[in-house]
Design a protein around this motif. Structure first.
Motif, short mmCIF file in Angstrom:
data_model
loop_
_atom_site.label_atom_id
_atom_site.label_comp_id
_atom_site.label_asym_id
_atom_site.label_seq_id
_atom_site.Cartn_x
_atom_site.Cartn_y
_atom_site.Cartn_z
N ALA A 64 32.30 -0.88 4.72
CA ALA A 64 33.55 -0.79 3.97
C ALA A 64 34.48 0.12 4.76
O ALA A 64 34.05 1.11 5.34
N GLY A 65 35.73 -0.25 4.80
CA GLY A 65 36.72 0.60 5.45
C GLY A 65 37.00 0.24 6.89
O GLY A 65 37.69 0.97 7.59
N ARG A 66 36.52 -0.90 7.35
CA ARG A 66 36.73 -1.28 8.75
C ARG A 66 38.20 -1.39 9.10
O ARG A 66 38.61 -1.01 10.18
N PRO A 103 37.59 6.78 6.29
CA PRO A 103 36.37 6.62 7.08
C PRO A 103 35.88 5.18 7.07
O PRO A 103 36.26 4.36 6.24
N LEU A 104 35.00 4.90 8.01
CA LEU A 104 34.22 3.66 8.03
C LEU A 104 32.86 4.02 7.46
O LEU A 104 32.24 4.99 7.89
N VAL A 105 32.42 3.26 6.46
CA VAL A 105 31.15 3.55 5.79
C VAL A 105 30.26 2.32 5.87
O VAL A 105 30.70 1.21 5.59
N VAL A 106 29.01 2.55 6.26
CA VAL A 106 28.01 1.49 6.28
C VAL A 106 26.91 1.89 5.31
O VAL A 106 26.43 3.02 5.34
N GLY A 107 26.56 0.97 4.44
CA GLY A 107 25.51 1.24 3.46
C GLY A 107 24.43 0.19 3.52
O GLY A 107 24.69 -0.97 3.83
N SER A 108 23.22 0.63 3.26
CA SER A 108 22.10 -0.31 3.19
C SER A 108 21.28 0.00 1.95
O SER A 108 21.20 1.14 1.51
N VAL A 109 20.68 -1.05 1.41
CA VAL A 109 19.81 -0.95 0.25
C VAL A 109 18.48 -1.58 0.64
O VAL A 109 18.44 -2.69 1.18
N TYR A 110 17.40 -0.86 0.36
CA TYR A 110 16.05 -1.29 0.70
C TYR A 110 15.30 -1.72 -0.55
O TYR A 110 15.32 -1.01 -1.55
N THR A 164 28.55 7.40 7.53
CA THR A 164 30.00 7.52 7.49
C THR A 164 30.53 8.06 8.82
O THR A 164 29.97 9.01 9.36
N VAL A 165 31.59 7.45 9.31
CA VAL A 165 32.28 7.95 10.49
C VAL A 165 33.75 8.10 10.11
O VAL A 165 34.37 7.16 9.61
N SER A 166 34.29 9.29 10.33
CA SER A 166 35.68 9.56 9.97
C SER A 166 36.64 8.80 10.88
O SER A 166 36.29 8.40 12.00
N CYS A 199 27.77 -9.58 8.85
CA CYS A 199 28.21 -9.41 10.23
C CYS A 199 29.70 -9.06 10.33
O CYS A 199 30.55 -9.78 9.80
N PRO A 200 30.03 -7.97 11.03
CA PRO A 200 31.43 -7.59 11.20
C PRO A 200 32.09 -8.26 12.41
O PRO A 200 33.28 -8.11 12.62
N ASP A 201 31.32 -8.99 13.20
CA ASP A 201 31.81 -9.57 14.45
C ASP A 201 32.04 -11.06 14.25
O ASP A 201 31.30 -11.71 13.52
N VAL A 202 33.04 -11.61 14.92
CA VAL A 202 33.26 -13.06 14.83
C VAL A 202 32.13 -13.83 15.51
O VAL A 202 31.88 -14.98 15.17
#
Length: 122
Positions: free
Chosen positions: A8-10, A16-23, A64-66, A103-106
């Motif tokens: 989220a936030g790309r 920030p850019l936030v990446v989340g994962s659920v296991y 998270t990356v600012s 996937c965030p890439d084309v």
């Protein structure tokens, strides 16, 4: 165990850019809850699902990356490379046999290959 991962936030310039994962070991309860791509859910529905998802999950991770760090890293990395590293970090916190990534890439195959290689898979 397997996990799902998304960002989220790309597109944000300020945040920030936030990446989340659920296991999870079994996604049956998540499917019954109606979990799917967050962009297809209203903000109200996402909020309503949040606590329930955490109750169901065997684990989760947030990376998270600012915006400032992204700007600095962009001098030597593409945004896709930054996000790939974040996906690796978010999906390697627990041992998994499968990763489902939005996937965030084309070029999905290229991103899949890079993610698989960085996670030590084939």
């Amino acid at each position: 165990m397997f996990c799902g991962v998304d960002e989220a936030g790309r597109g944000s310039v300020m945040g920030p850019l936030v990446v989340g994962s659920v296991y999870v070991e079994d996604d049956t309860e998540l499917m019954e809850l109606g979990v799917r791509d967050s962009k297809k859910l209203t903000p109200k529905r996402r909020e309503a699902m949040f606590d329930r998802i955490l109750d169901i999950a065997d684990g989760y991770s947030l990376v998270t990356v600012s915006a400032e760090d992204i700007d600095l890293r962009r001098e030597r990395e593409t945004l896709n490379e930054i996000e790939l590293a974040m996906f690796v970090d978010a999906t390697s916190r627990y041992p998994v046999t499968r990763v489902y990534a939005d996937c965030p890439d084309v070029n999905e195959m290229s991103f899949q290959s890079a993610l698989t290689a960085r996670l030590g898979g084939t």
